[in-house]
Design a protein around this motif. Structure first.
Motif, PDB file in Angstrom:
ATOM      1  N   GLY A 178    -133.947  35.276  31.719  1.00 16.80           N
ATOM      2  CA  GLY A 178    -133.684  34.694  30.402  1.00 16.80           C
ATOM      3  C   GLY A 178    -133.966  33.211  30.338  1.00 16.80           C
ATOM      4  O   GLY A 178    -134.239  32.663  29.265  1.00 16.80           O
ATOM      5  N   LEU A 179    -133.918  32.543  31.486  1.00 20.11           N
ATOM      6  CA  LEU A 179    -134.174  31.105  31.523  1.00 20.11           C
ATOM      7  C   LEU A 179    -135.633  30.793  31.210  1.00 20.11           C
ATOM      8  O   LEU A 179    -135.951  29.740  30.658  1.00 20.11           O
ATOM      9  CB  LEU A 179    -133.798  30.568  32.907  1.00 20.11           C
ATOM     10  CG  LEU A 179    -133.826  29.054  33.115  1.00 20.11           C
ATOM     11  CD1 LEU A 179    -132.934  28.366  32.103  1.00 20.11           C
ATOM     12  CD2 LEU A 179    -133.384  28.722  34.525  1.00 20.11           C
ATOM     13  N   SER A 236    -129.193  37.607  28.674  1.00 19.35           N
ATOM     14  CA  SER A 236    -129.477  36.858  29.904  1.00 19.35           C
ATOM     15  C   SER A 236    -128.434  37.110  30.979  1.00 19.35           C
ATOM     16  O   SER A 236    -128.708  36.935  32.174  1.00 19.35           O
ATOM     17  CB  SER A 236    -129.532  35.354  29.603  1.00 19.35           C
ATOM     18  OG  SER A 236    -130.494  35.059  28.623  1.00 19.35           O
ATOM     19  N   PHE A 237    -127.218  37.501  30.574  1.00 17.14           N
ATOM     20  CA  PHE A 237    -126.125  37.696  31.535  1.00 17.14           C
ATOM     21  C   PHE A 237    -125.952  39.162  31.937  1.00 17.14           C
ATOM     22  O   PHE A 237    -124.898  39.562  32.421  1.00 17.14           O
ATOM     23  CB  PHE A 237    -124.825  37.138  30.960  1.00 17.14           C
ATOM     24  CG  PHE A 237    -124.882  35.657  30.698  1.00 17.14           C
ATOM     25  CD1 PHE A 237    -124.666  34.742  31.708  1.00 17.14           C
ATOM     26  CD2 PHE A 237    -125.204  35.171  29.430  1.00 17.14           C
ATOM     27  CE1 PHE A 237    -124.750  33.375  31.478  1.00 17.14           C
ATOM     28  CE2 PHE A 237    -125.291  33.805  29.183  1.00 17.14           C
ATOM     29  CZ  PHE A 237    -125.062  32.907  30.211  1.00 17.14           C
ATOM     30  N   GLY A 238    -127.001  39.945  31.729  1.00 17.24           N
ATOM     31  CA  GLY A 238    -126.942  41.363  32.066  1.00 17.24           C
ATOM     32  C   GLY A 238    -126.933  41.657  33.552  1.00 17.24           C
ATOM     33  O   GLY A 238    -126.654  42.783  33.956  1.00 17.24           O
ATOM     34  N   GLY A 239    -127.228  40.661  34.387  1.00 21.89           N
ATOM     35  CA  GLY A 239    -127.231  40.892  35.829  1.00 21.89           C
ATOM     36  C   GLY A 239    -125.883  41.317  36.362  1.00 21.89           C
ATOM     37  O   GLY A 239    -125.790  42.028  37.366  1.00 21.89           O
ATOM     38  N   LEU A 240    -124.810  40.879  35.703  1.00 23.36           N
ATOM     39  CA  LEU A 240    -123.465  41.262  36.131  1.00 23.36           C
ATOM     40  C   LEU A 240    -123.268  42.763  35.969  1.00 23.36           C
ATOM     41  O   LEU A 240    -122.630  43.420  36.795  1.00 23.36           O
ATOM     42  CB  LEU A 240    -122.422  40.499  35.305  1.00 23.36           C
ATOM     43  CG  LEU A 240    -122.545  38.971  35.367  1.00 23.36           C
ATOM     44  CD1 LEU A 240    -121.606  38.326  34.364  1.00 23.36           C
ATOM     45  CD2 LEU A 240    -122.257  38.475  36.776  1.00 23.36           C
ATOM     46  N   LEU A 241    -123.809  43.313  34.901  1.00 25.39           N
ATOM     47  CA  LEU A 241    -123.742  44.752  34.664  1.00 25.39           C
ATOM     48  C   LEU A 241    -124.577  45.498  35.701  1.00 25.39           C
ATOM     49  O   LEU A 241    -124.187  46.556  36.202  1.00 25.39           O
ATOM     50  CB  LEU A 241    -124.250  45.059  33.254  1.00 25.39           C
ATOM     51  CG  LEU A 241    -124.447  46.531  32.873  1.00 25.39           C
ATOM     52  CD1 LEU A 241    -123.116  47.262  32.882  1.00 25.39           C
ATOM     53  CD2 LEU A 241    -125.099  46.635  31.503  1.00 25.39           C
ATOM     54  N   LYS A 242    -125.740  44.926  36.034  1.00 22.93           N
ATOM     55  CA  LYS A 242    -126.640  45.597  36.959  1.00 22.93           C
ATOM     56  C   LYS A 242    -126.015  45.729  38.343  1.00 22.93           C
ATOM     57  O   LYS A 242    -126.081  46.789  38.966  1.00 22.93           O
ATOM     58  CB  LYS A 242    -127.961  44.823  37.052  1.00 22.93           C
ATOM     59  CG  LYS A 242    -128.793  44.872  35.779  1.00 22.93           C
ATOM     60  CD  LYS A 242    -130.049  44.020  35.899  1.00 22.93           C
ATOM     61  CE  LYS A 242    -130.862  44.050  34.611  1.00 22.93           C
ATOM     62  NZ  LYS A 242    -132.079  43.227  34.708  1.00 22.93           N
ATOM     63  N   VAL A 243    -125.415  44.668  38.827  1.00 16.77           N
ATOM     64  CA  VAL A 243    -124.878  44.731  40.182  1.00 16.77           C
ATOM     65  C   VAL A 243    -123.656  45.646  40.241  1.00 16.77           C
ATOM     66  O   VAL A 243    -123.401  46.290  41.266  1.00 16.77           O
ATOM     67  CB  VAL A 243    -124.553  43.310  40.710  1.00 16.77           C
ATOM     68  CG1 VAL A 243    -123.249  42.776  40.121  1.00 16.77           C
ATOM     69  CG2 VAL A 243    -124.500  43.297  42.228  1.00 16.77           C
TER      70      VAL A 243
END
Length: 614
Positions: free
Chosen positions: A23-24, A193-200
């Motif tokens: 997202g950055l 952009s903060f979807g990585g928390l869901l992925k892990v």
């Protein structure tokens, strides 16, 4: 076949952080067009709301580290219908997010590399490469994440240091003209952009020591990525100003800023960094999304072939391939629709995570035991629910319609396929049972959570565990005398050991007359020796109103009765030591008196903290 547990703290951090870096490079220019330089406030608001969702997800993931992440928690908290809809839309959301990331990789590659290939071709090719990497194993995919992430972070740090000569304070002046509504709309837009928390979280089953590593890795990742986002976007605005929202710069804003103070080389280096960052996010998306069909198939909400694990690599190969096919199909959608749909469903995901924590806690399910507990409960969940709801509606009709369409599709899958197997017990039933005082549940959810705790904490059962699993348990409501209690206990013990009931009763009476077996105001441990060899049994008992052990002894509520032959003396002492450790737990008495059933009493002993014999 089980998935391999091989992800450590660094792997979790790299997967989560890498998944949030895309997202950055993709969204700042588009978000700036919505909110002006107040886009910094948009990112900060999105990060604060992501923290509320993170704390809820960290608690759930530490309690139930299973493939499928939040789908698994929602299924166990709110039931099969909601869980199926949620699992499918989250799977599709992560797939859509990976699709738009792959499209941007293709666009960057076309811009940087002088090869006559369309962006779509690049996107499909890279998708196929990462499908192959994920097939080989999650550790290998996580290692790739680590290398790419390190390179991107070094480039971004260098970018920030080199920008000082080109920073212009006046570039922040236009931020007043956009207004609160635009700032909120931009926050909703960039929330993906903060979807990585869901992925892990969806990879929790493959994490070593998940009760500690998952929450720590997720929190560290969010802190680092928030600081990085705010710093880099601040620099980019300071260098480009209103030009950040222009039609050219909005496509690759960091590269455009780098070209101003680093020349053509800066544009190329940041472009390569962007490709690496977006590759890490797309790879993490494929890795995470593929675990949702696997989890749905385990619960029989999807056909069993989704649950197939490759014998060589121990990865869900069918689920990975089908996820790849969905991502490739999504590459043909409009990119703005993909971003808004992915953000909408991601926000919905965090709403469900907050609700799941509330349902599980308020249902007072005994075996819900997260090593990490969300602080400031329930205010964190309430703030998250309100904030996420506002963002959801600020995104606009495109995201809402797409989200609703996916929800309808998920419900149709449940209704025509999953409903036939929808017999799973869930925490919401326990909550309704608690409120209405009606008996609606058995012990199925508690048993499943107990098995998860054994797997999570890598508990190797010893002889004491096996004995407790099969021993008799009696639960008495009214107050009784010690003689009445021994008469109740003698029958199941005699039956288990194939001895005479009267003999057991008389031995218990004689032992109690010799000296009281009451150890404290709450606990007694009567014990007797019988003839023969290799016989030992335990009886667990609770008396809600208390057992009267005589004038000089209090009424006790907990009794462990030991019966065995002389040759079992060593195991007798080991069992005493095990019980001593269990009852020393600070909340033992509270849990014991609150247990709903004999099986719940058994679970308290089985899950009590103690050292196990090898």
């Amino acid at each position: 076949m089980k998935l391999k547990k091989e992800l450590n703290l660094m792997n979790v951090f790299c997967i989560s952080t890498g998944a949030m870096l895309s997202g950055l490079f993709i969204l700042p220019g588009l978000a700036y067009a919505l909110a002006g330089s107040a886009v910094l406030a948009s990112y900060l608001l999105a990060a604060i709301l992501a923290l509320t969702g993170l704390l809820s997800q960290a608690e759930l993931a530490s309690a139930m580290p299973k493939a499928g992440g939040t789908y698994f928690y929602v299924m166990r908290s709110m039931g099969s219908a909601v869980g199926t809809v949620y699992g499918l839309i989250t799977w599709l959301s992560l797939s859509l997010k990976s699709a738009y990331e792959l499209l941007f990789i293709g666009t960057f590659a076309t811009f940087l590399i002088d090869i006559n290939l369309a962006p779509l071709v690049w996107a499909v090719g890279i998708c196929l490469v990462f499908l192959a990497i994920n097939l080989v194993g999650v550790k290998e995919a996580g290692r790739v994440q680590g290398y790419l992430l390190l390179g991107v972070l070094l480039v971004l740090i260098y970018f920030c240091f080199q920008s000082s000569s080109s920073v212009k304070a006046q570039n922040f002046e236009p931020m007043r003209g956009k207004g609160l509504g635009s700032m909120l709309a931009a926050a909703g837009f960039v929330f993906v952009s903060f979807g990585g928390l869901l992925k892990v979280a969806s990879l929790a089953e493959e994490v070593k020591n998940p009760g500690r590593i998952l929450p720590l890795g997720m929190i560290l990742s969010l802190l680092v990525i928030t600081l990085l986002y705010l710093t880099v976007i601040f620099v980019t605005i300071a260098v480009l100003g209103v030009n950040l929202g222009g039609p050219e710069n909005s496509k690759w804003p960091l590269s455009a800023a780098a070209e101003i103070f680093m020349g053509k080389a800066g544009l190329v280096v940041l472009g390569i960094a962007a490709i690496c960052a977006i590759i890490t996010a797309a790879n993490a998306g494929i890795m995470a999304a593929s675990r949702y069909p696997l989890a749905l198939a385990r619960d029989e909400m999807l056909p069993a072939f989704f649950n197939r694990i490759n014998h060589k690599f121990r990865t869900p190969h069918v689920s990975i391939f089908i996820t790849g096919a969905v991502i490739i199909a999504a590459l043909f959608f409009d990119i703005t629709v993909l971003v808004k749909a992915a953000s909408s469903v991601l926000i919905l995901t965090y709403i469900f995570a907050c609700l799941a924590v509330v349902v599980l806690r308020e249902s007072r399910v005994q075996n819900y035991r997260p090593p990490f507990r969300c602080p400031l409960y329930p205010w964190v969940q309430l703030a998250g629910f309100v904030g996420f709801t506002v963002l959801l509606f600020k995104i606009g009709m495109t995201g809402l319609i797409t989200c609703s369409g996916l929800a309808v599709l998920g419900f149709l899958v449940y209704w025509f396929y999953g409903r036939r197997a929808a017999s799973r017990e869930y925490a919401l039933l326990h909550l309704i049972e608690r409120i209405t005082a009606q008996e609606l549940t058995s012990h199925l959810l508690e048993t499943e959570l107990k098995d998860i705790i054994h797997e999570r904490d890598e508990i190797l059962k010893d002889r004491f565990d096996h004995l407790i699993e099969d021993c008799p348990v009696i639960d008495i409501a009214p107050a009784v005398t010690w003689e009445e209690f021994f008469a109740m206990a003698a029958e199941p013990l005699a039956k288990d050991l194939h001895v005479n009931k009267e003999q057991v009763y008389n031995l218990l009476i004689e032992r109690e007359k010799e000296s009281s077996t009451v150890l404290n105001p709450f606990l007694a441990i009567p014990h007797i020796v019988i003839g023969g060899e290799k016989h030992f049994d335990i009886l667990l008992a609770r008396c809600r109103e208390g057992i009267d052990f005589g004038k000089n002894a209090p009424k006790v509520h907990t009794v462990f009765v030991f019966i065995g032959t002389k040759d079992e003396r060593p195991f007798h002492l080991m069992s005493l030591a095990a019980i001593a450790q269990i009852v020393e737990n600070t909340d033992f008495e509270k849990k014991w008196m609150a247990a709903k059933s004999p099986e719940a009493l058994r679970d308290i002993v089985l899950l009590g903290k103690r050292k196990r014999q090898g």
